[in-house]
Design an enzyme around this catalytic site. Structure first.
Site, PDB file in Angstrom:
ATOM      1  N   ARG D  90       0.829  -1.205   0.000  1.00 56.28           N
ATOM      2  CA  ARG D  90       0.000   0.000   0.000  1.00 56.28           C
ATOM      3  C   ARG D  90       0.869   1.263   0.000  1.00 56.28           C
ATOM      4  NH1 ARG D  90      -2.387  -3.946  -0.780  1.00 56.28           N
ATOM      5  NH2 ARG D  90      -4.538  -4.466  -0.284  1.00 56.28           N
ATOM      6  N   GLU D  93       2.165   1.738  -3.417  1.00 60.23           N
ATOM      7  CA  GLU D  93       1.084   2.269  -4.245  1.00 60.23           C
ATOM      8  C   GLU D  93       0.931   3.777  -4.031  1.00 60.23           C
ATOM      9  OE1 GLU D  93      -2.601  -0.214  -4.805  1.00 60.23           O
ATOM     10  OE2 GLU D  93      -3.489   1.443  -3.722  1.00 60.23           O
ATOM     11  N   SER D 116      15.148  14.864   1.768  1.00 61.83           N
ATOM     12  CA  SER D 116      16.169  13.856   2.049  1.00 61.83           C
ATOM     13  C   SER D 116      15.555  12.616   2.691  1.00 61.83           C
ATOM     14  CB  SER D 116      17.226  14.431   2.988  1.00 61.83           C
ATOM     15  OG  SER D 116      18.189  13.443   3.291  1.00 61.83           O
TER      16      SER D 116
END
Lengths: 149, 149, 149, 149, 149, 149, 149, 149, 149, 149
Positions: D90, D93, D116
């Site tokens: 997830r 995604e 960063s």
């Protein structure tokens, strides 16, 4: 320190099942869960609640430590991006061919969202048919709507 | 010579559907087929019998040539080995997590073989549920036993 | 028939924004949504409710047809499995390095389940810091528990 | 010569934690660091300062040699380009769907540069919610501007 | 609305350079920057400050709109995971062969951290040598230490 | 027959170095070579001349057989096409972003050819800087012109 | 500004060759170079010296601008990691099967180093044979020794 | 039952060769075959006729069972789609750069067909050259014409 | 100069076939070749002898230039490493499942060698069967023995 | 608990076959099945009926437990997406070159559907030929029509 791993537990389950001549349906009935979930949890693709883990360990005569491992949240890994086994590949193919259709109809029936693969259940049944029996797979997942904020 | 392609037909269908405010359920009903199959054939993932192709072309006001193209056997292509769209990915994930389980239970119920993805049908329904409505997907495929010779 | 596509709408938005010297923060404020969601929906990664689509189209002076396309459920596609742009790659790297940690802590705090990427929101803010300002990213997703059946 | 490896240390930590019934939150508190960083360093994704390594080794009853290994700079490796575990996927995604949005907003708020992933921290919290509790993930990274020379 | 894209600007720069018989060294000198950075920004791999963009556009006789596009933060994309061009591949090979060595020596000299590729500069020079002239590449990047929190 | 492998020698070197509290700089000085080359050869990415292999084996107290193996021409293998370790990835990223620039400037300064990665040397130094110390990497490779025949 | 590209020149060469009924051997002879190099440079895989570019352009009746493009240093790209064309695949297969052998024998005959693919030439000849004529491929590349520093 | 594998035989050959201080040229002469074929068969990339297998086993003092395994038809496997070792990669690069040229010239000299990689031989020689010695690789494969039926 | 390409010829053949209501069997009979070879050559996967190219062009009413292009040796390209179309995938699956078996039996019947895919022919027939008609595919390729030298 | 695996059984079969000097043809005749199926089942690519498993175990003198494992439904795995062994690759190449042709002719002869790889059989024979003997491979699979619903 103990060295028992989740893979050990899976191997012990498979050996005990083979030696006792059990089926997944039978094991599932013994612990009071569905065959799909029972196999999946036994293979390390789902975590078991404590009572189910204890029931399974008792039924198969495994060491108690196995029950603890069966309750841990497993990391779900599959190594073949595209499965080679023909029985599993056919389901991959169905996703490839009908995936856009599933998406279009879910959107048409529910709105912009998806079917959950987490709040999800599935079962497999054999349907008799004079032209050849058929495999029936039923999946049910909660509809989740996309958020807008 | 004509230059109309299968992709042109798909685009014409989508545009006609949007402009007429139709749904896939409605189109499917008009041609007397299921919504899953109708969407799939309209997108070029299944071939249409002549009467269904004609019915679709008539219903949407497409040129007659489109009916010929809808009857050709399409080459089924998906470009993303692992689908990125979340709605489709969840089905890929289900195959990854539950593929070995589907295989084990098919073997237990039928013997050494597979569920066909060709002699196959599927439907999608909305199931009301107080905790949140659910997507129900039912697949049915003919069992095919491995040959031994 | 119209040939306007979702890609056309995205291109029109970007051009209108550049020519009018707007910012995503400003556009988001105009339509009453967050900058993250507004940019995402404008790029075709989220669908817009009708009122927001109309507001955006009006604000940028786009054709009305664009509002219809902005309401369609887009297929979310990313072409680079591993993103090359350094700004995006760093987030991929964070998932690689800290993914197992996120999983372990979610399991510890909630049980066996996941954070939804669908019932989800996110925002980005600038935090002043004497050693160099920092990017703060806050994600919030509904916890979803695995089903056992 | 000793044969203890970083993998050995990780395994010893996990076993000691399971046998003592500890949590990551508890271990983190014991050594005075955050749970995210503590888990990450324990798993070999970050190096520990000497005092923290000693504190961890003492708290879990590991051999002193483990403290030396925990201070070494680990090679960060993840084997799955696209993670399969649903809880980790997830987040992948989210990077795919919202990566371009994160980039656009960082550029709008800071200029041409990145967040960063090295001068970076993160925490995970549980947020109660009547519609279902939510996972909150907060990331903070130093803004780094591209150099022009 | 304008249709000029970043790719158009790159093509115009290359054509203007060829027609005017310029070199990258010469162009870089004209705008007061290094050849490495100048080529990189001209190719769309770095954003230009406004004054440099204007200087470049003026020097090459490009339309003013190009100066705006040169200032936008580009999405850095490379399409070949492993570059095929022999001149570029050799640098990929150096990273493969000497990457672990660079990591080990940075850790030995600085501690647990990395060399930034953002706060970074590079130059290329020709070094005469009786056995054959040599290419000298000098990279300099700010050391960034991992955070512990 | 002996079963000592190149991997055994690498492991022995790392263990001896850790137990003796040595640095790569120190080991390199002892055998009279650069730190970059010494680490690389110790890790099995370069072959050692006989005298250097003997010097290393003596300095670290390894068995004489190790000196023979250090002289063999190793097969250089890296398993991750795209390195995941952040410290190494940054160099991969530099090749992706600046590869075409390196190519263009080499061609401008030398003609049609490449920088050799075989007749090649490299060193890493720490450069003090009030804004934060910097890593300096210097590469030097012989220019090789393409043949025309 | 001109829009002629390297691809245009390649296409013009192929068309001119087909229309004039020429062979690569014949073209090579006309410009005084080998067939292998001539074809390679014509296809954009090698740069041409000015006199050869002019000779080719004159021989085939191409526009003068093509001669300039033929002199530019091309970016060598091949799109199929593993070539599918059977004639080319066989050479890939030879590298797979005999690559380690080529490496072992080069090391045995020369020491630790490689055969250059830059200071390199190759020719193809037909060898009559009563059992079936044979293709003979001869490659010659300068030996390059690894540097130790 | 015996557990000796083809990999065992390869390891025994390499060890015996190292301990006896032999070269591939010397071994090849002893068994009366070429060095290329001898190395290739010893590494498990070609099967040996019975007399050559016996000669090799005798010359190196290996157990007789090894001779049987050397005669079996090996499965030729290479694990790196793109070889990383620089000495082998250069040959991969040659196939990428000159593959289309080899194809074009084979077609011009023979017709539509390929060079066999099965009815094939190769040798490697060192050619003295004042500018630096050169590696010469000669390949010879039977021409095979495509069938039309 | 002409711009007709091999892809143009393929498209013209397909359109002419559709408009004339022809079958591959019929076209093959017209030009006196097999259906497999005829389709393959028409699709650009085999080169046609001059007389067959002329016959095809005449039969379908294509321009004469098409006959020249049909005689050129095509570069055989397939873009999907693993084919997605179910009809083609099944053959890929057969190679995966039975490839080692084909290899073992060829070696048992012939010795160490392969079946040629160049000196090769194939045909497809329909075999009536009361349990469902069957597809019969017959392949015939020349045995090629590995060379030893 | 027993630790015998399917891989153990395969290894035992291969060793017993080598030690007894058997052929696959001979073993197949002994158990009354075809050589293709017998090899495939012995290698773990097909499941054996109980009587055939017993016959095989008896013929080769394997332990009785092996007969149980030979009856289990194996997961069919191949690890190389594109096979490297030349004998197997040629069949992959045939699918690449002739796959679209097989599809077109199946559709022409049967309609929209595929050849089953499950209800499937195959045999390999040696065909004498004065120009060189040929390998004949005959495949037969049930035609399966796509469902429309």
């Amino acid at each position: 320190m103990t060295a028992m791993t989740r893979e050990d537990v899976t191997a012990q389950i498979l050996t005990a099942k083979r030696q006792a001549g059990l089926t997944w349906e039978g094991i599932a009935e013994t612990i009071g869960m569905s065959p799909v979930w029972t196999h999946s949890a036994a293979m390390g693709m789902n975590a078991m609640p404590a009572d189910k883990a204890t029931a399974l360990v008792t039924a198969l005569g495994l060491p108690q430590e196995a029950a603890l491992l069966l309750q841990e949240s497993p990391t779900k890994v599959w190594e073949q991006t595209i499965p080679t086994d023909p029985c599993i590949y056919r389901f991959y193919e169905i996703v490839g061919v009908y995936g856009p259709t599933l998406k279009a109809l879910i959107h048409e029936k529910f709105g912009d969202g998806i079917m959950s693969a987490i709040d999800f259940d599935m079962n497999v049944t054999r349907v008799e048919n004079p032209k050849g029996d058929r495999v029936k797979v039923e999946m049910s997942g909660k509809y989740l709507a996309y958020n807008a904020w």
